[in-house]
Design an enzyme around this catalytic site. Structure first.
Site, PDB file in Angstrom:
ATOM      1  N   TYR A  22       0.793  -1.232   0.000  1.00  0.00           N
ATOM      2  CA  TYR A  22       0.000   0.000   0.000  1.00  0.00           C
ATOM      3  C   TYR A  22       0.826   1.284   0.000  1.00  0.00           C
ATOM      4  CZ  TYR A  22      -3.756  -3.239   1.030  1.00  0.00           C
ATOM      5  OH  TYR A  22      -4.643  -4.281   0.972  1.00  0.00           O
ATOM      6  N   HIS A  99      -9.545   1.957  -5.581  1.00  0.00           N
ATOM      7  CA  HIS A  99      -8.700   1.036  -4.823  1.00  0.00           C
ATOM      8  C   HIS A  99      -7.248   1.393  -5.070  1.00  0.00           C
ATOM      9  CE1 HIS A  99     -12.040  -1.531  -3.753  1.00  0.00           C
ATOM     10  NE2 HIS A  99     -12.465  -1.381  -4.994  1.00  0.00           N
TER      11      HIS A  99
END
Length: 150
Positions: A22, A99
């Protein structure tokens, strides 16, 4: 124009959680970048994060009449929350699903989004830039008068 950005579960841990996947940017960093772009676009922006499915649903229910569009990262709820899917479908606003990672290139259980069929569109795999793309898309949809799915 007013846009709501909804961040789902565990996104409050960005910058500390699985940084190899991430990245190092925190949620505060993402919100700051979004606020900067919103100012450039002349958009009033509200950012809201919750780990609670109920809180996200309540904020979606409160969106009509208060915002013109929603940028939504449902995170882990993406793959199974029929309640969030139904809330997105019910609000009558353009909702752009975002996302950080490409959900279609990850574990098989992440490939399916129950939100995507009722969202105006989906942006995934561009890291934190996906939020900025999502904001631009939301503004474009509102400007063109698109309320939901194309």
């Amino acid at each position: 124009m007013r846009v709501l950005v909804l961040h789902g579960p565990n996104l409050n841990l960005l910058g500390r959680r699985e940084t190899g996947i991430y990245g190092n940017e925190t949620l505060a960093d993402i919100d700051a970048r979004l606020q900067e772009l919103a100012s450039e676009l002349g958009v009033d922006l509200e950012c809201f994060q919750s780990n609670s499915e109920a809180a996200l649903i309540e904020r979606l229910h409160g969106a009509p009449g208060t915002v013109d569009a929603v940028v939504f990262n449902p995170a882990g709820f993406t793959h199974y929350s029929i309640a969030l899917r139904d809330a997105v479908a019910a609000v009558g606003l353009p909702v752009v699903e975002v996302h950080l990672t490409n959900i279609h290139a990850r574990e098989e259980f992440r490939h399916r989004s129950v939100i995507a069929p009722v969202a105006a569109g989906q942006i995934s795999g561009f890291g934190t830039a996906g939020y900025l793309l999502g904001l631009r898309a939301a503004v474009e949809l509102v400007s063109r008068g698109k309320m939901s799915r194309a």
